[in-house]
Design an enzyme around this catalytic site. Structure first.
Site, PDB file in Angstrom:
ATOM      1  N   CYS A  87      -0.423   5.501   5.661  1.00  0.00           N
ATOM      2  CA  CYS A  87      -1.036   6.154   4.303  1.00  0.00           C
ATOM      3  C   CYS A  87      -1.629   5.052   3.516  1.00  0.00           C
ATOM      4  O   CYS A  87      -2.334   5.395   2.374  1.00  0.00           O
ATOM      5  CB  CYS A  87       0.194   6.746   3.692  1.00  0.00           C
ATOM      6  SG  CYS A  87       1.029   7.821   4.627  1.00  0.00           S
ATOM      7  N   HIS A 376      -2.932  14.978   0.447  1.00  0.00           N
ATOM      8  CA  HIS A 376      -2.770  13.500   1.113  1.00  0.00           C
ATOM      9  C   HIS A 376      -3.354  13.315   2.503  1.00  0.00           C
ATOM     10  O   HIS A 376      -2.734  13.515   3.482  1.00  0.00           O
ATOM     11  CB  HIS A 376      -1.194  13.232   1.007  1.00  0.00           C
ATOM     12  CG  HIS A 376      -0.950  11.884   1.844  1.00  0.00           C
ATOM     13  ND1 HIS A 376      -1.891  10.728   1.876  1.00  0.00           N
ATOM     14  CD2 HIS A 376       0.136  11.400   2.492  1.00  0.00           C
ATOM     15  CE1 HIS A 376      -1.351   9.816   2.471  1.00  0.00           C
ATOM     16  NE2 HIS A 376      -0.193  10.040   2.920  1.00  0.00           N
ATOM     17  N   CYS A 407       2.768   4.075  -0.525  1.00  0.00           N
ATOM     18  CA  CYS A 407       3.719   3.717   0.615  1.00  0.00           C
ATOM     19  C   CYS A 407       3.238   4.085   1.832  1.00  0.00           C
ATOM     20  O   CYS A 407       2.147   4.858   1.870  1.00  0.00           O
ATOM     21  CB  CYS A 407       4.997   4.817   0.258  1.00  0.00           C
ATOM     22  SG  CYS A 407       4.743   6.546   0.324  1.00  0.00           S
TER      23      CYS A 407
END
Length: 421
Positions: A87, A376, A407
């Site tokens: 990510c 996301h 994160c």
């Protein structure tokens, strides 16, 4: 103290609208979704370097940065390479480019993309070896073998991007972390509601207008919900822990499956001068990449190590940071990481830093919403966060600082310290 010998800047770039999984952008692949972003940014300035990334593997390419640049029909003499850090991919792209400035490289285009609607289906290593060996000896038999493949011969995303080592999803892991840190359902839903309300307000007041390009299929983010409420969020069932009666993570307080691409600029002073005058920018003072043992700390808890290290290196407390742009993989992940860094004893035991950073300023976090509402797409989130933070900083006085934190799967995370100049 600055990490770089010469000033390095992050300037706001562009992104696509973020689409819901299976929705308006599902017919793209990660290259196709990146192309209009690269083209629109290149109209503003031609970079000296491109660094781009995508997380979900695709056997059709190995260097998405170069492939999307050439598909965009842009200058083939501009070098391009790819990065991947789950990510944190496009934030890592920014750090990589920052370290390469100089020697004729003054301006870099960085970013990433993900089409989570279309994960590729692959063969297991055993099935692949069996078929490739057979093709070498007997192509006709290999073609026949293709028709007799069984479900166990395929790598299917039945659990949705689970961690390879544990075989469990990020949501599975986050349920454990939420329980360990006593992050309750009500607090998670409350944060999710704020994220949606702020993202909707950001769109309504025009904040995103010059950060997002319109696509024929979609003109604005599809995930933020103007009609959500505490009551609607509380009515949703747990999405991961469905059997213990103690599950708290739902489709409402987790980031949704999302398709999108995003880019931003990394520049020195010479590169910054090549961008349009009204481009928001901030100085990249420093960054931290952290990794933890996710069997002990939790899969998404690395920011709780990175943030104290970065602040301590500069003698800063929480109150010295005017803006916090925290990636919301899950509402529980934001709440758990902040719960950790609010505890001086925990910070000292884990990082060796003996500092009380003071009360955490929740009113300075994600003023225009975060990933729970906006979405996301793995490879795009870092660049989206950076551009959004830079634009938010642009309205603040000179000297205002920002922390941007993302994160990442595997027990890793990235954090940047920016300053309005």
């Amino acid at each position: 103290m600055h990490r770089f010998p010469h000033p390095v800047f992050v300037a706001a770039g562009l992104r696509t609208p973020f689409g819901r999984g299976g929705g308006a952008l599902a017919d793209y692949d990660a290259i196709g979704l990146s192309v209009p972003v690269a083209q629109a940014m290149a109209v503003r300035a031609e970079p000296d370097l491109v660094v781009w990334g995508s997380v979900i593997p695709n056997i059709g390419w190995s260097n998405i940065a170069r492939e999307m640049w050439l598909d965009a029909k842009l200058n083939p003499n501009v070098p391009a390479f790819s990065v991947v850090l789950a990510c944190s991919t496009s934030m890592t792209a920014a750090f990589a480019a920052a370290g390469m400035l100089g020697g004729g490289t003054d301006l870099a285009m960085v970013g990433g993309a993900e089409v989570m609607s279309r994960p590729p289906i692959a063969l297991t290593a055993d099935a692949s070896k069996r078929l490739t060996d057979l093709f070498g000896r007997n192509p006709a038999a290999a073609l026949a073998a293709l028709q007799s493949l069984q479900p166990q011969d395929y790598l299917l995303p039945v659990k949705g991007w689970s961690n390879r080592i544990t075989g469990r999803t990020m949501g599975d892991h986050m349920e454990e972390t939420a329980k360990a840190w006593h992050i309750g359902r009500e607090a998670q839903d409350d944060w999710a509601l704020k994220s949606h309300q702020r993202a909707v307000a950001g769109w309504n007041n025009g904040f995103f207008d010059d950060l997002v390009i319109k696509l024929p299929e979609l003109g604005r983010d599809a995930n933020p919900r103007a009609d959500t409420s505490a009551e609607k969020l509380s009515a949703l069932k747990p999405a991961f822990d469905r059997t213990s009666g103690m599950g708290t993570i739902t489709a409402g307080n987790a980031s949704p499956i999302t398709d999108g691409a995003a880019g931003c600029w990394i520049a020195n002073e010479a590169g910054l001068a090549r961008l349009p005058e009204n481009t928001p920018y901030a100085r990249l003072i420093d960054y931290e990449i952290a990794a933890v043992d996710h069997h002990v700390e939790g899969l998404l808890m690395a920011p709780s190590y990175a943030i104290p290290r970065l602040l301590a290196r500069h003698g800063l407390r929480f109150e010295d940071i005017g803006l916090w742009e925290l990636h919301e993989a899950f509402a529980a992940q934001v709440l758990a990481n902040v719960a950790a860094i609010e505890r001086p004893d925990w910070i000292h035991s884990k990082t060796g830093i003996a500092t009380d950073f003071g009360p955490f300023p929740w009113d300075r976090v994600n003023p225009n919403g975060g990933s729970v509402a906006i979405g996301h797409p793995f490879g795009a989130t870092g660049a989206r966060d950076l551009s959004q933070a830079v634009k938010e900083l642009w309205t603040r006085p000179a000297g205002t600082r920002a922390i941007i934190s993302v994160c990442a799967d595997g027990g890793q995370g990235t954090v940047a310290l920016l300053e309005r100049v």
